[in-house]
Motif scaffolding. Structure first.
Motif, short mmCIF file in Angstrom:
data_model
loop_
_atom_site.label_atom_id
_atom_site.label_comp_id
_atom_site.label_asym_id
_atom_site.label_seq_id
_atom_site.Cartn_x
_atom_site.Cartn_y
_atom_site.Cartn_z
N SER A 159 0.81 -1.22 0.00
CA SER A 159 0.00 0.00 0.00
C SER A 159 0.85 1.27 0.00
CB SER A 159 -0.95 0.02 1.21
OG SER A 159 -0.21 -0.04 2.42
N ASN B 199 3.44 3.91 -1.47
CA ASN B 199 3.84 4.36 -2.81
C ASN B 199 5.36 4.30 -2.89
OD1 ASN B 199 3.99 5.46 -5.33
ND2 ASN B 199 3.44 7.53 -4.71
N ASP C 124 -2.16 -2.27 -3.98
CA ASP C 124 -3.50 -1.83 -3.60
C ASP C 124 -3.78 -0.42 -4.12
OD1 ASP C 124 -5.92 -1.35 -2.51
OD2 ASP C 124 -5.37 -1.82 -0.45
N ALA C 125 -4.29 -0.35 -5.35
CA ALA C 125 -4.62 0.95 -5.93
C ALA C 125 -6.05 1.38 -5.57
CB ALA C 125 -4.47 0.91 -7.45
N GLU C 126 -6.69 0.64 -4.66
CA GLU C 126 -8.01 1.03 -4.18
C GLU C 126 -7.92 1.86 -2.91
OE1 GLU C 126 -12.32 -0.82 -2.74
OE2 GLU C 126 -10.59 -2.15 -2.96
N HIS C 127 -7.20 1.34 -1.91
CA HIS C 127 -7.17 2.01 -0.60
C HIS C 127 -5.89 2.79 -0.35
CE1 HIS C 127 -10.90 0.26 0.66
NE2 HIS C 127 -10.47 -0.97 0.46
N SER C 128 -4.93 2.74 -1.25
CA SER C 128 -3.67 3.46 -1.05
C SER C 128 -3.78 4.86 -1.66
CB SER C 128 -2.53 2.70 -1.71
OG SER C 128 -2.75 2.66 -3.11
N THR C 129 -2.67 5.57 -1.64
CA THR C 129 -2.66 6.94 -2.16
C THR C 129 -1.95 7.08 -3.49
OG1 THR C 129 -0.66 7.43 -0.88
CG2 THR C 129 -2.76 7.96 0.15
N PHE C 130 -1.40 5.98 -4.05
CA PHE C 130 -0.66 6.13 -5.29
C PHE C 130 -1.60 6.02 -6.50
CE2 PHE C 130 0.05 1.68 -3.88
CZ PHE C 130 -0.52 0.99 -4.92
N ALA C 131 -1.24 6.72 -7.55
CA ALA C 131 -2.02 6.74 -8.78
C ALA C 131 -1.39 5.80 -9.81
CB ALA C 131 -2.11 8.17 -9.32
N SER D 162 1.84 3.02 -9.71
CA SER D 162 1.65 1.59 -9.96
C SER D 162 2.65 1.08 -10.98
CB SER D 162 0.23 1.32 -10.46
OG SER D 162 -0.73 1.64 -9.49
N ARG E 161 2.16 -2.13 5.46
CA ARG E 161 1.90 -1.27 6.63
C ARG E 161 1.83 -2.09 7.92
NH1 ARG E 161 0.24 3.89 6.66
NH2 ARG E 161 -0.10 3.78 4.42
#
Length: 266
Positions: free
Chosen positions: A23, A25, A44-51, A55, A246
């Motif tokens: 999760s 970036n 995890d591109a749903e709950h993380s902060t990276f775009a 990825s 995490r």
């Protein structure tokens, strides 16, 4: 080469592959997980902060670590699926799929024609390491991991149609499912366990890969990761995800500080 070589070897030798969620970036974390020996990582591109750009860098880092990256996406939008696959992801995990029709659209987005509707380009990052684009197209249509998450009551009602859609794998989503069923995150409630068991058993029965997320419990008497893996293997799971970056970091910090408190009074 195959993006999923390590997965293929794990399935052939032990019957299941082991992964972990990423999760942060951080390409470094993705690469380190690969070097540590995970058969795959799940970005995890749903709950993380990276775009998307984050990825792509972590997909490349995973490959440098010798492993494959599957990307969890928040929606079944066609363009999002094709774009991340073109970037070199070994597969996608689509959140909150509710119907067989939605699952079939996901399969079509992941596969080239005539079986699917994925747009073709002769020059993609995903083709790196393949002898030619024809070799990649054939590998892609036969080996990409196309997974969906079951996390709503509507999905439970449509589970057989979803499993018959052509997806390659399914993941029960205990937390969101327990919320949807009115049990506020209690994943151990008997009705939630019953629903999760039904999804898992049907997937195995129909020959759809069962992918599960397993936290590693702590404390006296807690199961070890090895006991958890053995339990899921016996139930027919083919992909087992252990913890997240995490959680692993937080657990590591706590162990260090607990040791210092005990020995040094910190």
């Amino acid at each position: 080469m195959s993006h999923t070589k390590r997965i293929d070897q794990a399935l052939q030798t032990r019957g299941f592959a082991v992964g972990t969620f990423i999760s942060f970036n951080s390409p470094d974390v993705a690469e380190f997980a690969g070097h540590a020996g995970f058969d795959f990582i799940l970005l995890d591109a749903e709950h993380s902060t990276f775009a998307f750009e984050g990825s792509v860098e972590m997909i490349r880092a995973a490959a440098a670590g010798g492993t494959a990256a599957v990307v969890r996406l928040p929606s079944s939008e066609h363009s999002g699926i094709t774009k991340i696959l073109d970037a070199g992801a070994a597969g996608v995990l689509i959140a909150n799929v509710r119907t067989g029709e939605e699952a079939r659209r996901i399969v079509q987005a992941a596969k080239y024609g005539p079986a699917g509707k994925r747009g073709y380009s002769p020059s993609l990052r995903a083709m790196d390491g393949f002898k030619n684009n024809k070799e990649y197209r054939e590998w892609s249509d036969n080996n990409l991991l196309i997974w969906v998450i079951i996390e709503s009551e509507e999905a439970l009602e449509n589970i057989e149609d979803i499993l018959d859609s052509g997806i390659t794998g399914i993941m029960p989503g205990p937390y969101d499912l327990s919320m949807a069923m009115g049990y506020e995150g209690d994943t151990t409630h008997p009705e939630v366990v019953k629903a999760l068991d039904r999804v898992s058993d049907l997937a195995v029965k129909k020959g759809v890969d069962l992918a599960v997320f397993s936290e590693v419990p702590e404390g006296e008497g807690a199961l070890t990761p090895y006991e958890i893996a053995d339990s899921w293997k016996n139930r027919g799971a083919r992909f087992i995800h252990f913890s997240t970056d995490r959680m692993i970091m937080a657990s590591g910090y706590r162990r260090i500080l607990d040791g210092l408190k005990e020995s040094q009074g910190v």
